[in-house]
Design a protein around this motif. Structure first.
Motif: not given
Ligand SMILES: Cc1cc2nc3c(=O)[nH]c(=O)nc-3n(C[C@H](O)[C@H](O)[C@H](O)COP(=O)(O)OP(=O)(O)OC[C@H]3O[C@@H](n4cnc5c(N)ncnc54)[C@H](O)[C@@H]3O)c2cc1C
Length: 364
Positions: A5-7, A11, A15, A18, A77, A99, A128, A134, A258, A270-271, A276
């Motif tokens: 995880e890059i963070a 975190r 925001y 749903d 989130r 990373t 993911a 990346r 993924v 919104g999903q 994911a």
């Molecule tokens: C304003 C807003 C409202 C939303 N509302 C909704 C909603 O109501 N319902 C809903 O289902 N979805 C909603 N979404 C979308 C949702 O937030 C995303 O689709 C979801 O977070 C995707 O999950 P993910 O795990 O694929 O990616 P992310 O949540 O982006 O997580 C990616 C992870 O990978 C890490 N990472 C990134 N780059 C690297 C790297 N180079 N190396 C290592 N680690 C890395 C990040 O730090 C993070 O921990 C919303 C998004 C926004 C912006």
């Protein structure tokens, strides 16, 4: 299992999302619904207000919940991330502030070069890492090949302001003017969350997001000047393009993707979080069948692809009603929402409120 995880840790910023359909079903199978219910925000409505803060229409959230057959949780989130993290089994190791700089693979394994110069080997690499993945870049190339820009930028942050808190009166409120929407809602412990969405033909994120937010939303009334004053005192501001990721295939040998990395549907659908979680479950389900890796990953992709395309198309169709481009669209939206308060009126919104109840994990 090793997670990179890059963070620097979990975190808190972010925001409201749903959690519904596939996400709700996966959370249920993980046995974490009680924990998520404990941290959810039991929203009953979202008010659309004008620049004087007067209500123009409202979205009945209970109605939405009813159409989703109760499978709906409003979560920050960060709270969802923390509960998923708590539920991890002991054999998952997480290494932060790391990373991947390179990927090499042979028939039986994949090797990654990490940003600290060390190497790790494994049977499968799953990217993911979100919409700006990346892993996707290293395995499949430049993001511009896959990113469909939807014409909006979005921002969000969490802040504290007693006066704004009082003016919200415990309610999630949205101010929409043509091409700009700002939402603000109360959280626990006197905190507030705000989000911004505006239309712009410029794809690239601005270098200075604080100035960009002030320039775009400055001049609007209601609590907006107070919110913008906090741009400088908050540590973290989320800011990104509103975009979708479209890929016909997202597996390369022993590397797959993924979540948003391969299937971002955007906040218009919104999903994204729910999908994911659904995608991760489907991938795990296929891996458990213990077939040849190419077959396993092909089945995972084939299972996900139709639902991703459907949700992405629905998100694009919803854009002009969620973030109206003209006063005419705002008026029509308000009339449609008012109609839901009358007997039978709810059925006007049925196609929207019921959409997305399908779950990718059903039957698995
Ligand atoms: C304003 C807003 C409202 C939303 N509302 C909704 C909603 O109501 N319902 C809903 O289902 N979805 C909603 N979404 C979308 C949702 O937030 C995303 O689709 C979801 O977070 C995707 O999950 P993910 O795990 O694929 O990616 P992310 O949540 O982006 O997580 C990616 C992870 O990978 C890490 N990472 C990134 N780059 C690297 C790297 N180079 N190396 C290592 N680690 C890395 C990040 O730090 C993070 O921990 C919303 C998004 C926004 C912006």
């Amino acid at each position: 299992m090793l997670v990179l995880e890059i963070a620097s840790g979990l975190r808190e910023e972010g925001y409201a999302i749903d959690l519904m359909s596939s996400g709700y079903d996966v959370a249920k199978r993980m046995g974490i619904i009680p924990q998520l219910e404990a941290v959810q925000y039991p929203i009953s409505k979202i008010e659309n207000v004008n620049e004087r803060g007067e209500r123009e229409s409202e979205m009945n959230y209970d109605l939405f919940r009813r159409f989703q057959k109760g499978r709906l949780l409003a979560l920050m989130r960060g709270d969802l991330e923390r509960e998923l993290h708590t539920a991890l089994s002991d054999d998952v190791e997480i290494r932060y502030e790391l990373t991947i700089d390179d990927i090499q693979q042979c028939d039986s394994s994949v090797t990654v070069l990490l940003s600290d110069g060390t190497r790790e080997h494994g049977a499968l690499l799953v990217g993911a890492d979100g919409i700006h993945s990346r892993v996707r870049e290293l395995a499949f190339g430049d993001e511009r090949e896959f990113l469909r820009y939807l014409g909006y930028h979005t921002g969000a942050f969490i802040f504290e302001d007693e006066a704004v808190y009082r003016r919200l009166d415990g309610t999630f409120k949205n101010l929409t003017v043509p091409n700009r929407t700002i939402g603000c809602y109360p959280l626990r412990d006197g905190k507030l969350a705000t989000f911004f969405v505006h239309r712009t033909p410029v794809r690239e994120r601005p270098d200075d997001i604080r100035t960009a937010l002030r320039r775009t939303y400055g001049g609007l009334d209601w609590v907006i000047p107070d919110i913008l004053d906090h741009c400088d005192d908050v540590d973290n501001i989320y800011y990104d393009q509103v975009a979708q990721i479209e890929m016909p295939r997202w597996t390369w040998g022993r590397v797959t993707l993924v979540g948003d990395a391969c299937q971002a549907v955007s906040l218009l659908a919104g999903q994204g979080a729910s999908l994911a979680m659904g995608g991760a479950y489907v991938l795990a389900h296929e891996l458990r069948q213990d077939g040849p890796i190419e077959e396993t990953l092909a089945k995972y992709e084939a299972h996900m692809q139709p639902e991703i395309e459907k949700k992405q198309a629905a998100g694009r169709r919803a854009a002009k009603w969620l973030f109206p481009p003209s006063q005419h669209h705002i008026t029509v939206r308000n009339i449609a929402l008012k109609a839901t308060q009358f007997p039978g009126g709810a059925h006007l919104l049925k196609p929207i409120l019921e959409s997305g109840t399908e779950s990718v994990v059903e039957g698995l």
